[in-house]
Design an enzyme around this catalytic site. Structure first.
Site, mmCIF file in Angstrom:
data_model
loop_
_atom_site.group_PDB
_atom_site.id
_atom_site.type_symbol
_atom_site.label_atom_id
_atom_site.label_comp_id
_atom_site.label_asym_id
_atom_site.label_seq_id
_atom_site.Cartn_x
_atom_site.Cartn_y
_atom_site.Cartn_z
ATOM 1 N N LEU A 185 -27.674 7.355 -14.174
ATOM 2 C CA LEU A 185 -26.904 6.945 -15.344
ATOM 3 C C LEU A 185 -26.735 5.429 -15.330
ATOM 4 O O LEU A 185 -26.214 4.874 -14.362
ATOM 5 C CB LEU A 185 -25.510 7.593 -15.331
ATOM 6 C CG LEU A 185 -24.626 7.220 -16.533
ATOM 7 C CD1 LEU A 185 -25.020 8.039 -17.767
ATOM 8 C CD2 LEU A 185 -23.144 7.408 -16.225
ATOM 9 N N ARG A 235 -24.866 12.854 -25.255
ATOM 10 C CA ARG A 235 -26.130 12.210 -24.870
ATOM 11 C C ARG A 235 -26.287 12.122 -23.348
ATOM 12 O O ARG A 235 -27.401 12.166 -22.828
ATOM 13 C CB ARG A 235 -26.244 10.834 -25.529
ATOM 14 C CG ARG A 235 -26.496 10.936 -27.022
ATOM 15 C CD ARG A 235 -26.879 9.597 -27.632
ATOM 16 N NE ARG A 235 -25.751 8.702 -27.793
ATOM 17 C CZ ARG A 235 -24.931 8.698 -28.838
ATOM 18 N NH1 ARG A 235 -25.134 9.545 -29.834
ATOM 19 N NH2 ARG A 235 -23.925 7.846 -28.908
ATOM 20 N N ASN A 261 -21.730 8.553 -24.127
ATOM 21 C CA ASN A 261 -21.473 9.610 -25.096
ATOM 22 C C ASN A 261 -21.738 10.949 -24.388
ATOM 23 O O ASN A 261 -22.860 11.194 -23.934
ATOM 24 C CB ASN A 261 -22.435 9.416 -26.276
ATOM 25 C CG ASN A 261 -22.404 10.565 -27.244
ATOM 26 O OD1 ASN A 261 -22.788 11.676 -26.895
ATOM 27 N ND2 ASN A 261 -21.956 10.312 -28.448
ATOM 28 N N GLU A 284 -29.744 -9.041 -9.626
ATOM 29 C CA GLU A 284 -29.608 -8.662 -11.041
ATOM 30 C C GLU A 284 -30.724 -9.286 -11.881
ATOM 31 O O GLU A 284 -31.410 -8.610 -12.641
ATOM 32 C CB GLU A 284 -28.239 -9.133 -11.542
ATOM 33 C CG GLU A 284 -28.018 -8.972 -13.028
ATOM 34 C CD GLU A 284 -27.098 -7.816 -13.348
ATOM 35 O OE1 GLU A 284 -26.178 -7.548 -12.564
ATOM 36 O OE2 GLU A 284 -27.312 -7.187 -14.391
ATOM 37 N N ASN A 291 -29.651 13.662 -21.878
ATOM 38 C CA ASN A 291 -30.593 12.910 -21.041
ATOM 39 C C ASN A 291 -30.870 13.602 -19.706
ATOM 40 O O ASN A 291 -31.838 13.276 -19.024
ATOM 41 C CB ASN A 291 -30.072 11.482 -20.809
ATOM 42 C CG ASN A 291 -30.012 10.684 -22.102
ATOM 43 O OD1 ASN A 291 -30.621 11.070 -23.096
ATOM 44 N ND2 ASN A 291 -29.275 9.589 -22.110
ATOM 45 N N THR A 299 -24.826 2.022 -16.686
ATOM 46 C CA THR A 299 -23.414 1.863 -17.053
ATOM 47 C C THR A 299 -23.110 0.550 -17.767
ATOM 48 O O THR A 299 -21.958 0.182 -17.906
ATOM 49 C CB THR A 299 -22.498 1.980 -15.811
ATOM 50 O OG1 THR A 299 -22.906 0.994 -14.846
ATOM 51 C CG2 THR A 299 -22.552 3.368 -15.201
ATOM 52 N N THR A 323 -33.405 0.230 -25.003
ATOM 53 C CA THR A 323 -32.169 -0.586 -25.056
ATOM 54 C C THR A 323 -31.174 -0.167 -26.142
ATOM 55 O O THR A 323 -31.462 0.660 -26.993
ATOM 56 C CB THR A 323 -32.426 -2.109 -25.283
ATOM 57 O OG1 THR A 323 -32.722 -2.342 -26.657
ATOM 58 C CG2 THR A 323 -33.490 -2.652 -24.399
ATOM 59 N N TYR A 364 -20.977 -6.103 -15.107
ATOM 60 C CA TYR A 364 -20.693 -5.183 -16.221
ATOM 61 C C TYR A 364 -19.178 -5.038 -16.453
ATOM 62 O O TYR A 364 -18.754 -4.385 -17.397
ATOM 63 C CB TYR A 364 -21.271 -3.783 -15.953
ATOM 64 C CG TYR A 364 -22.768 -3.706 -15.795
ATOM 65 C CD1 TYR A 364 -23.593 -4.791 -16.075
ATOM 66 C CD2 TYR A 364 -23.377 -2.519 -15.366
ATOM 67 C CE1 TYR A 364 -24.960 -4.708 -15.906
ATOM 68 C CE2 TYR A 364 -24.753 -2.429 -15.212
ATOM 69 C CZ TYR A 364 -25.532 -3.526 -15.469
ATOM 70 O OH TYR A 364 -26.884 -3.429 -15.301
HETATM 71 P P1 A2P Z 1 -24.643 5.566 -26.072
HETATM 72 O O1 A2P Z 1 -23.874 5.120 -24.862
HETATM 73 O O2 A2P Z 1 -23.823 5.500 -27.307
HETATM 74 O O3 A2P Z 1 -25.297 6.934 -25.888
HETATM 75 P P2 A2P Z 1 -29.754 1.109 -21.838
HETATM 76 O O4 A2P Z 1 -30.940 0.397 -22.384
HETATM 77 O O5 A2P Z 1 -28.752 0.178 -21.194
HETATM 78 O O6 A2P Z 1 -30.151 2.264 -20.978
HETATM 79 O O7 A2P Z 1 -28.957 1.706 -23.106
HETATM 80 C C1 A2P Z 1 -29.403 2.863 -23.790
HETATM 81 C C2 A2P Z 1 -28.865 2.893 -25.211
HETATM 82 O O8 A2P Z 1 -29.323 4.075 -25.864
HETATM 83 C C3 A2P Z 1 -27.351 2.894 -25.301
HETATM 84 O O9 A2P Z 1 -26.975 2.118 -26.415
HETATM 85 C C4 A2P Z 1 -26.992 4.386 -25.529
HETATM 86 O O10 A2P Z 1 -25.830 4.490 -26.330
HETATM 87 C C5 A2P Z 1 -28.225 4.895 -26.262
HETATM 88 N N1 A2P Z 1 -28.602 6.275 -25.882
HETATM 89 C C6 A2P Z 1 -28.466 6.857 -24.665
HETATM 90 N N2 A2P Z 1 -28.974 8.090 -24.672
HETATM 91 C C7 A2P Z 1 -29.462 8.317 -25.927
HETATM 92 C C8 A2P Z 1 -30.122 9.417 -26.558
HETATM 93 N N3 A2P Z 1 -30.354 10.540 -25.899
HETATM 94 N N4 A2P Z 1 -30.470 9.273 -27.873
HETATM 95 C C9 A2P Z 1 -30.217 8.127 -28.544
HETATM 96 N N5 A2P Z 1 -29.611 7.053 -28.001
HETATM 97 C C10 A2P Z 1 -29.233 7.136 -26.705
#
Ligand code: A2P
Length: 285
Positions: free
Chosen positions: A23, A238, A235, A120, A242, A25, A183, A58
């Site tokens: 995950l 999500r 979320n 980082e 995932n 963060t 992203t 973060y």
């Molecule tokens: P959210 O937290 O609202 O789900 P990163 O590039 O840092 O991994 O961020 C991933 C981005 O994609 C975040 O903005 C996240 O927002 C969003 N996201 C994560 N999982 C999904 C998903 N299954 N479908 C669409 N958007 C997603």
């Protein structure tokens, strides 16, 4: 490779192992309510995630630590079940600052150790209290650095990194691909002129076949290639979505179709720091 929700770890040469799905963060601290990271990490652990990716910069690492400790206290997990990756920020690159900075991170987390501690970004800023040290013109003050370490690599179907992947395979190096879903498209640091990954017709069509989303297909693609992924989500739906990537697999033909989507699109370009002497993204790898 047999990938299951309970067992999707890649062995590392030091005897440890890293779960292929973690995950992420990072969320904009200005826009994210306090406590959402804490809740999300707890939901993720309940869902089955055992790899959490965080960082001092973060501003929510204390919430990550608390979530892990709460779940240990509940008896849900043991510390050794979790793989936590922390990161050394740009102002702390001088070798003598590395250990005290890690110790500060451990204090914030209230944990005894991290499983991985990485740089980082390979671009040092002037050491000091300011996280973004600036001169009188508002420009970030860079700092000379001598890098001999590995750093994370963006990796997803529009940026498949075939050359890097091959190099790492030959040398037994595991890649952790950040932004595997393309992203959050935050325009202050992401190149939003690039097409959104999750709208891709091929990913969506393949998803339809398996009753999966484009996001699940993109994540499955990476883990089937042995690339560790750390999609961030705060979320609950999500976070769970995932993790539902262990009950289907992509055929060789589908893997090839997705590989062919590569556009060499790097979303995280950090163009504001492109004049840094160590700016990494002009190199071919
Ligand atoms: P959210 O937290 O609202 O789900 P990163 O590039 O840092 O991994 O961020 C991933 C981005 O994609 C975040 O903005 C996240 O927002 C969003 N996201 C994560 N999982 C999904 C998903 N299954 N479908 C669409 N958007 C997603």
């Amino acid at each position: 490779m047999n990938l299951t929700a309970e067992s999707h770890r890649v062995p590392l040469s030091d005897g440890n192992s890293i779960p292929l799905l973690g995950l992420g963060t990072y969320a904009d601290p200005q826009k994210t309510p306090k406590g959402s990271c804490l809740e999300s990490v707890k939901i993720a652990i309940d869902t089955g995630y055992r790899h959490i990716d965080g960082a001092f910069v973060y501003y929510n690492e204390h919430e990550v630590g608390q979530a892990i400790r709460d779940k240990i206290a509940e008896g849900r997990i043991k510390r050794e079940d979790i793989f936590y990756c922390g990161k050394l920020w740009n102002t702390c690159h001088p070798p003598e600052l590395v250990r005290p900075t890690l110790e500060k991170t451990l204090k914030i987390l209230q944990l005894d150790y991290v499983d991985l501690y990485i740089i980082e970004l390979p671009m040092a800023f002037k050491p000091g209290d300011a996280i973004y040290p600036k001169d009188e013109n508002g420009k970030i003050i860079y700092h000379e650095t001598d890098l001999c370490a590995t750093w994370e690599v963006e990796c997803h179907p529009y940026f498949t990194q075939p050359k890097l992947l091959e190099f790492c395979r030959q040398h037994d190096i595991v890649i952790v691909g950040y932004s595997p879903l393309g992203t959050s498209r935050d325009e202050t640091w992401v190149n939003v002129s690039s097409p959104p990954l999750l709208k891709d017709p091929v990913l969506n069509a393949i998803g339809k076949k398996y009753n999966k989303t484009a996001a699940q297909v993109a994540l499955r693609f990476s883990i089937q290639r042995g690339v560790v992924v750390i999609p961030k989500s705060f979320n609950p739906q999500r976070i769970r979505e995932n993790f539902q990537i262990f009950d289907f697999s992509l055929t060789e033909k589908e893997m090839k179709e997705i590989e062919a989507l590569n556009k060499n699109v790097r979303y995280v370009e950090l163009l504001m720091w492109r004049d840094h002497p160590e700016y990494p993204f002009s190199d071919e790898y």
